[in-house]
Design an enzyme around this catalytic site. Structure first.
Site, PDB file in Angstrom:
ATOM      1  CE  LYS A 181      -3.550   2.371   2.646  1.00 17.58           C
ATOM      2  NZ  LYS A 181      -4.540   2.264   3.729  1.00 17.58           N
ATOM      3  CE  LYS A 235      -5.947   2.070  -0.490  1.00 17.83           C
ATOM      4  NZ  LYS A 235      -6.264   2.255   0.894  1.00 17.83           N
TER       5      LYS A 235
HETATM    6  C1  PBG Z   1      -7.208   3.159   5.548  1.00 15.33           C
HETATM    7  C2  PBG Z   1      -7.675   3.109   4.129  1.00 15.33           C
HETATM    8  C3  PBG Z   1      -7.554   4.124   3.185  1.00 15.33           C
HETATM    9  C4  PBG Z   1      -8.159   3.645   2.012  1.00 15.33           C
HETATM   10  C5  PBG Z   1      -8.637   2.372   2.282  1.00 15.33           C
HETATM   11  N1  PBG Z   1      -8.302   2.044   3.592  1.00 15.33           N
HETATM   12  C6  PBG Z   1      -7.025   5.502   3.307  1.00 15.33           C
HETATM   13  C7  PBG Z   1      -5.649   5.803   3.617  1.00 15.33           C
HETATM   14  O1  PBG Z   1      -4.793   4.928   3.719  1.00 15.33           O
HETATM   15  O2  PBG Z   1      -5.387   6.973   3.789  1.00 15.33           O
HETATM   16  C8  PBG Z   1      -8.269   4.422   0.729  1.00 15.33           C
HETATM   17  C9  PBG Z   1      -9.219   3.891  -0.281  1.00 15.33           C
HETATM   18  C10 PBG Z   1      -9.513   4.834  -1.401  1.00 15.33           C
HETATM   19  O3  PBG Z   1      -8.880   5.885  -1.600  1.00 15.33           O
HETATM   20  O4  PBG Z   1     -10.453   4.518  -2.132  1.00 15.33           O
HETATM   21  N2  PBG Z   1      -8.244   2.791   6.433  1.00 15.33           N
END
Ligand code: PBG
Length: 311
Positions: A181, A235
Site C-alpha cells: 500500500k 493499492k
Molecule cells: C485506511 C484506508 C484508506 C483507504 C482504504 N483504507 C485511506 C488511507 O490509507 O489513507 C483508501 C481507499 C480509497 O482511496 O479509495 N483505512
C-alpha cells in the site's frame, strides 16, 4: 473475432464493492468528491448489499464512519461500533451469499486521523497499534465478517491478527492483507468519505510505501504471506500495474488490487467535463488491472459494471 480471441475477460464476480456506513443517519449522504458513492445509513446499506448480490457481485468491503472519534480509535473494536453493528445485520440478512469484508484500521475512528495509536512524540506506535488491530479483528469476526482486511501497514499486523482470530475461535475467518500500500495522493476523496483529516497536516509516509519502490512491495507481500495472509493486495491499482504483475508472479495466492477513490474520481471528473468517455475509460482501466494479474478488484465501479450488459 476480437471477443473470441480476447485474452482478458472482466466479470462481475471479479469485483468487490467498497461501501461506507455512517453512524446516526437515516438517509444516505452523498460524498461530493466521489460522485455516485454515498455514506449509507444502516437501512440503505442493507438495500445496497441486497441489490449487489442480485446483480452478481460476490463481495463488499465495509468502512465505518463513527459519530464520535477518540485518541485510540475505540470505535474500531467496540461491539456497538457502527461497522460491527452493520456487519452483524448484514450477516443475518445475506448469510454466506455475499462475502462480507471488513476494512481493519483505526483512521476512521481516531481523532488525529492516523492509522495507529500515537506515542508521546506524536508518532504512530507500531506495537501498541497491533493490540488495537487484534481487538478490532475479533470484534469484526464476532459480528460476522468473513474476511478482515488490515489496511494500516503496521509491521507484523497479519501475524498478530491471525493469532488473535485463532485464539478467539475464528480459525475460518480469512485475512486479505493490504500488503503493498503506497503513500499515494489518490486517497483524497476517500478521506472525505470517512471524514478523516490528519491533524497537523501530517501524512502516512511513516507506514505507507514510497512510490519510487517496487521491490519493497515484494518484501511486504512475502512477509504477509509468511504471517498467514490468505489474499494479498496492491493499492492503488492503475498507477501500480507493474507491482500487480510482479506480485502475481511471486505468489500463488489470490491477488487483489484496489482501484482507489482518486482513480475513480478522476474518471468521473473528466467525464463530467466531456473530456473522456466515462464507460470506455472505466472499462479500460478495470480490464487493465485484471490483465496485469489481479484476481479481485476492489472498485467503486462495481455496481456500474454489474449493471452493464456485458457485466
Ligand atoms: C485506511 C484506508 C484508506 C483507504 C482504504 N483504507 C485511506 C488511507 O490509507 O489513507 C483508501 C481507499 C480509497 O482511496 O479509495 N483505512
Amino acid at each position: 473475432m476480437r471477443d473470441l480471441v480476447a485474452e482478458t475477460r472482466l466479470h462481475t464476480s471479479d469485483l468487490v464493492a467498497p461501501l461506507f456506513v455512517r453512524e446516526g443517519i437515516t438517509s444516505p449522504q452523498p460524498i461530493a468528491s466521489l460522485p455516485g458513492v454515498v455514506q449509507h445509513s444502516l437501512d440503505s446499506l442493507s438495500r445496497e448489499v441486497a441489490d449487489l448480490a442480485r446483480l452478481g457481485v460476490r463481495g463488499v468491503i465495509l468502512f465505518g464512519v463513527p459519530a464520535t472519534k477518540d485518541e485510540t480509535g475505540s470505535g474500531a473494536h467496540d461491539p456497538a461500533g457502527i461497522a460491527q453493528v452493520a456487519l452483524a445485520r448484514l450477516r443475518a440478512e445475506v448469510g454466506d451469499s455475499m462475502v462480507l469484508m471488513a476494512d481493519l484500521c483505526v483512521d476512521e475512528y481516531t481523532s488525529h486521523g492516523h492509522c495507529g495509536i500515537l506515542d508521546a512524540t506524536g508518532d504512530v506506535d507500531n506495537d501498541l497499534t497491533l493490540d488495537v488491530y487484534c481487538r478490532a479483528a475479533v470484534a469484526q469476526a464476532d459480528a460476522g465478517a468473513h474476511v478482515v482486511a488490515p489496511s494500516g501497514m503496521m509491521d507484523g499486523q497479519v501475524g498478530a491478527i491471525r493469532a488473535a482470530l485463532d485464539a478467539a475461535g475464528h480459525t475460518g475467518t480469512a485475512i486479505m492483507a493490504y500488503s503493498a500500500k503506497y503513500a499515494s495522493g489518490l486517497y483524497g476523496p476517500f478521506r472525505d468519505a470517512v471524514d478523516v483529516q490528519i491533524t497537523g497536516g501530517g501524512d502516512r509516509k511513516g507506514y505507507q510505501q514510497d512510490w519510487r519502490n517496487a521491490r519493497e512491495s515484494l518484501r511486504e507481500v512475502r512477509e504477509d504471506i509468511e504471517q498467514g495472509a490468505d489474499i494479498v493486495m496492491v493499492k492503488p491499482a492503475v498507477t501500480y500495474l507493474d507491482v500487480i504483475s510482479q506480485v502475481r508472479a511471486a505468489t500463488d495466492l489470490p491477488v487483489a488490487a484496489y482501484h482507489v477513490s482518486g482513480e475513480y474520481s478522476m474518471i468521473k471528473a473528466a467525464a463530467a467535463n466531456g473530456w473522456i468517455d466515462h464507460d470506455a475509460v472505466a472499462m479500460e482501466q478495470l480490464t487493465a488491472v485484471k490483465r496485469a494479474g489481479a484476481d479481485i478488484i476492489l472498485t467503486y465501479f462495481a455496481r456500474w459494471f454489474a449493471e452493464q450488459p456485458t457485466g
